[in-house]
Design a protein around this motif. Structure first.
Motif, PDB file in Angstrom:
ATOM      1  N   LEU A  72      29.473 117.814 102.956  1.00 62.54           N
ATOM      2  CA  LEU A  72      29.623 116.759 101.968  1.00 62.54           C
ATOM      3  C   LEU A  72      28.416 116.614 101.056  1.00 62.54           C
ATOM      4  O   LEU A  72      28.550 116.256  99.893  1.00 62.54           O
ATOM      5  CB  LEU A  72      29.828 115.432 102.707  1.00 62.54           C
ATOM      6  CG  LEU A  72      31.227 114.859 102.863  1.00 62.54           C
ATOM      7  CD1 LEU A  72      32.323 115.820 102.496  1.00 62.54           C
ATOM      8  CD2 LEU A  72      31.414 114.338 104.264  1.00 62.54           C
ATOM      9  N   ASN A  73      27.274 116.872 101.580  1.00 62.91           N
ATOM     10  CA  ASN A  73      26.075 116.558 100.811  1.00 62.91           C
ATOM     11  C   ASN A  73      25.539 117.736 100.016  1.00 62.91           C
ATOM     12  O   ASN A  73      24.421 118.176 100.229  1.00 62.91           O
ATOM     13  CB  ASN A  73      24.993 115.992 101.718  1.00 62.91           C
ATOM     14  CG  ASN A  73      24.762 116.881 102.919  1.00 62.91           C
ATOM     15  OD1 ASN A  73      25.514 117.820 103.153  1.00 62.91           O
ATOM     16  ND2 ASN A  73      23.721 116.603 103.663  1.00 62.91           N
ATOM     17  N   GLY A  78      30.479 117.803  96.219  1.00 57.44           N
ATOM     18  CA  GLY A  78      30.628 116.518  95.561  1.00 57.44           C
ATOM     19  C   GLY A  78      31.509 116.658  94.325  1.00 57.44           C
ATOM     20  O   GLY A  78      32.381 115.823  94.065  1.00 57.44           O
ATOM     21  N   ASN A  79      31.298 117.736  93.603  1.00 53.41           N
ATOM     22  CA  ASN A  79      32.105 117.933  92.413  1.00 53.41           C
ATOM     23  C   ASN A  79      33.518 118.378  92.735  1.00 53.41           C
ATOM     24  O   ASN A  79      34.457 118.094  91.993  1.00 53.41           O
ATOM     25  CB  ASN A  79      31.412 118.934  91.481  1.00 53.41           C
ATOM     26  CG  ASN A  79      30.343 118.256  90.673  1.00 53.41           C
ATOM     27  OD1 ASN A  79      29.321 117.832  91.217  1.00 53.41           O
ATOM     28  ND2 ASN A  79      30.581 118.071  89.397  1.00 53.41           N
ATOM     29  N   LEU A  81      35.155 117.210  95.274  1.00 52.17           N
ATOM     30  CA  LEU A  81      35.806 115.937  95.579  1.00 52.17           C
ATOM     31  C   LEU A  81      36.155 115.186  94.301  1.00 52.17           C
ATOM     32  O   LEU A  81      37.251 114.659  94.150  1.00 52.17           O
ATOM     33  CB  LEU A  81      34.901 115.067  96.452  1.00 52.17           C
ATOM     34  CG  LEU A  81      34.741 115.521  97.901  1.00 52.17           C
ATOM     35  CD1 LEU A  81      33.795 114.590  98.639  1.00 52.17           C
ATOM     36  CD2 LEU A  81      36.100 115.551  98.601  1.00 52.17           C
ATOM     37  N   ALA A  82      35.210 115.173  93.395  1.00 53.27           N
ATOM     38  CA  ALA A  82      35.445 114.460  92.139  1.00 53.27           C
ATOM     39  C   ALA A  82      36.627 115.075  91.391  1.00 53.27           C
ATOM     40  O   ALA A  82      37.460 114.359  90.832  1.00 53.27           O
ATOM     41  CB  ALA A  82      34.186 114.489  91.279  1.00 53.27           C
ATOM     42  N   HIS A  96      42.512 112.031 102.059  1.00 51.23           N
ATOM     43  CA  HIS A  96      42.121 112.048 103.464  1.00 51.23           C
ATOM     44  C   HIS A  96      41.123 113.186 103.625  1.00 51.23           C
ATOM     45  O   HIS A  96      41.442 114.345 103.388  1.00 51.23           O
ATOM     46  CB  HIS A  96      43.361 112.292 104.311  1.00 51.23           C
ATOM     47  CG  HIS A  96      43.115 112.251 105.768  1.00 51.23           C
ATOM     48  ND1 HIS A  96      43.524 111.202 106.566  1.00 51.23           N
ATOM     49  CD2 HIS A  96      42.490 113.118 106.590  1.00 51.23           C
ATOM     50  CE1 HIS A  96      43.167 111.440 107.808  1.00 51.23           C
ATOM     51  NE2 HIS A  96      42.549 112.589 107.844  1.00 51.23           N
ATOM     52  N   LEU A  97      39.919 112.833 104.041  1.00 53.85           N
ATOM     53  CA  LEU A  97      38.846 113.806 104.022  1.00 53.85           C
ATOM     54  C   LEU A  97      38.535 114.339 105.413  1.00 53.85           C
ATOM     55  O   LEU A  97      38.345 113.549 106.340  1.00 53.85           O
ATOM     56  CB  LEU A  97      37.604 113.086 103.476  1.00 53.85           C
ATOM     57  CG  LEU A  97      36.643 113.870 102.618  1.00 53.85           C
ATOM     58  CD1 LEU A  97      35.558 112.938 102.112  1.00 53.85           C
ATOM     59  CD2 LEU A  97      36.050 115.005 103.379  1.00 53.85           C
ATOM     60  N   THR A  99      35.842 117.066 107.292  1.00 56.18           N
ATOM     61  CA  THR A  99      34.728 117.988 107.156  1.00 56.18           C
ATOM     62  C   THR A  99      34.818 119.051 108.241  1.00 56.18           C
ATOM     63  O   THR A  99      34.948 118.733 109.413  1.00 56.18           O
ATOM     64  CB  THR A  99      33.392 117.248 107.324  1.00 56.18           C
ATOM     65  OG1 THR A  99      33.438 116.066 106.542  1.00 56.18           O
ATOM     66  CG2 THR A  99      32.248 118.116 106.859  1.00 56.18           C
TER      67      THR A  99
END
Lengths: 336, 336
Positions: A72-73, A78-79, A81-82, A96-97, A99
């Motif tokens: 995630l980090n 991040g992009n 997800l966006a 629904h995420l 990892t």
DNA sequence: CTGAAAGCGCTTACAG
DNA sequence: CTGAAAGCGCTTACAG
């Protein structure tokens, strides 16, 4: 949120059956305008919201899309997800995420797949490596799936040509006269190695081979896709094989590499040229030469593909390849 | 995933009732070891997975935690997600993500709250500004909530002291002799302004006031928490009021600001000192002086607090304040 | 256009 | 220790 009103309450108060309420509120046909209007008004008064679990249990659809990714980090994910988010929000869908980094998490993901496939209407899988058998199992289900960064054949996918992109990046360094060109990539030997890292590694080897240069394995380092990893990898390269240029599989690692060069009292690009991958905004700010890829657009496309399938599209898997380009900036220079 | 086996199938095959299967599989008491063993074995053979919607509908719990945040593609929120993820995965909980950036998304979030509160067992809300009335409504429900970066009083929260951190950062610049100290923050005038940006802005004003310096409003710019925004804001500051130092509310904006300084043919820190906020890995690599905050640890604590409440903890709201520290590096220097 | 009823797949008192 | 049954709150044929 004194969670109250059920469909029954609305029905009673409107003097109709729950079936009619259900139809009226979901805009289904066979409801008289007057009834629909009255039901809607009463539902609003009561602040009625359908219980999603009940709907899903009864209807078999969930209104949520799953997304599985390794971590995630990082700027990249991040992009991703966006990008997914933009298309889901248009359709009021939830996300629904899950990892899936490392072996253990992957096993949990895999063993939870049957459950997951009941919880989501579709699934976007990003860079998650799984044994062939599992993909086959997934394909055996009826869950719409699209992949990003991996091409399994059975599912829709959107990809960049990592091999070509890496080859081009390294060719750029070769043109500048570099011959000892290092590589900083993912975690070497990790069983859950990212496909993209591996392809970028191979792209470099091919570019070298194009000029008849033999690969020197000592020039390949693991950087774990982090700034720190990139810095440490570069420090080792400087202490040992001393390349004149390094191609990094992500901007983060490239930035770490730049730091290591500075720490060693050397200069970029005078002593060492550096190329990254991704082209995140920071790269432009630093003048980092890097491979640009449209990350959130890629992810958005994948999400849209899943939604098409959810909507009933029945067609052979679509494979969409998105172009990358090398952004030449100030961290690469000629050897002379 | 030919989704098949229901609890009924398992019961039939094991020659027991569905009630017993339910108890056996969930480790509830009052099941003979022999029965439990047999049921488990058969469930495994059939690859049985409880339908989550059915479970949730019947039990009223969902096994998922919601997280609401303003945006996805930034270092900060990526690390928030990662922090939450670590604690959820320990408990095998799922994560339901909702993005609440901008007015429209917030309205959707708010109107969807009743639904959401049925879908999740708890909620972590990060930096989402809402009218007081809505917080009150939320508190009226029985949904466990923890907030990050905002303090509503009614809920558990974990925070940093933005005012103090900003004040300290600007005090550092003042000590170095700077007097014309600019600020680059969020979107000025945005109705959904982030609280943290506002507090950091006020922290600067207070630090100036501490030395009896009047604030110059022309030195405050919007940077939208992006690299590009930071660059543009800095370009304007250089073209106009020409501060000798700038405090930025995020590292991204600080990096953009550094780029603008370089673009103007000036140097950091010789001509302009720059301070960031966050201390993401890239900041260290660039030698950026910045305020360090332990983002993923903060988010993890908030998630843990929610889980405590889900687990039945009944206590007054807990307010946890986490320390920050100024990392002085190479982008700040004395004026002489 | 509308309703009665079955059914989605579980959980949870209540009996025994 | 175990089962029969009600119930969670919807949706969806099937009748009418």
């Amino acid at each position: 949120m004194p969670d109250v009103a059920t469909i029954e309450d609305v029905a009673t108060r409107a003097g109709v059956s729950v079936a009619t309420v259900s139809r009226a509120l979901r805009g289904l046909p066979h409801v008289s305008p007057a009834t629909r209007e009255r039901v809607s008004r009463i539902a609003a008064e009561l602040d009625y919201r359908p219980n999603p679990h009940a709907s899903r249990l009864a209807a078999g659809r969930s209104g949520t899309i799953g997304i599985a990714l390794p971590l995630l980090n990082s700027w990249f994910y991040g992009n991703v997800l966006a990008g997914v988010e933009t298309v889901l929000s248009d359709d009021q869908l939830d996300m629904h995420l899950v990892t899936v980094g490392g072996r253990e998490a992957m096993e949990r993901f895999v063993s939870g797949l049957p459950s997951l496939s009941k919880q989501v209407d579709g699934l976007v899988i990003v860079d998650v490596f799984m044994p062939d058998q599992l993909w086959e199992d997934l394909a055996g289900g009826n869950l719409p799936v699209a992949t990003v960064g991996i091409d399994v054949g059975r599912f829709d996918s959107v990809l960049i040509d990592n091999l070509k992109a890496a080859r081009g990046a390294v060719a750029h360094l070769l043109e500048l006269g570099h011959r000892r060109i290092g590589f900083i990539g993912g975690a070497i030997g990790e069983s859950v190695e990212m496909e993209s890292a591996e392809e970028r590694r191979r792209g470099r080897v091919m570019a070298l081979a194009d000029l008849g240069i033999d690969d020197d394995n000592d020039l390949q380092m693991a950087g774990n896709f982090s700034v720190d990893g990139g810095r440490e990898a570069m420090a080792q390269l400087l202490a040992g094989p001393q390349p004149t240029a390094v191609f990094c599989a992500s901007d983060e690692m490239a930035i770490g590499a730049m730091q290591a060069v500075a720490d060693a009292g050397l200069s970029v690009p005078d002593d060492v040229s550096i190329v990254g991958f991704d082209d995140q905004p920071v790269a432009a700010a630093l003048g980092l030469t890097t491979v640009h890829q449209p990350v959130s657009a890629i992810a958005a496309r994948a999400a849209a593909m899943v939604l098409d399938r959810v909507g009933g599209l029945d067609a052979p898997p679509i494979r969409l390849e998105v172009a990358t380009r090398l952004e030449v900036r100030r961290t690469t220079a000629s050897t002379i």
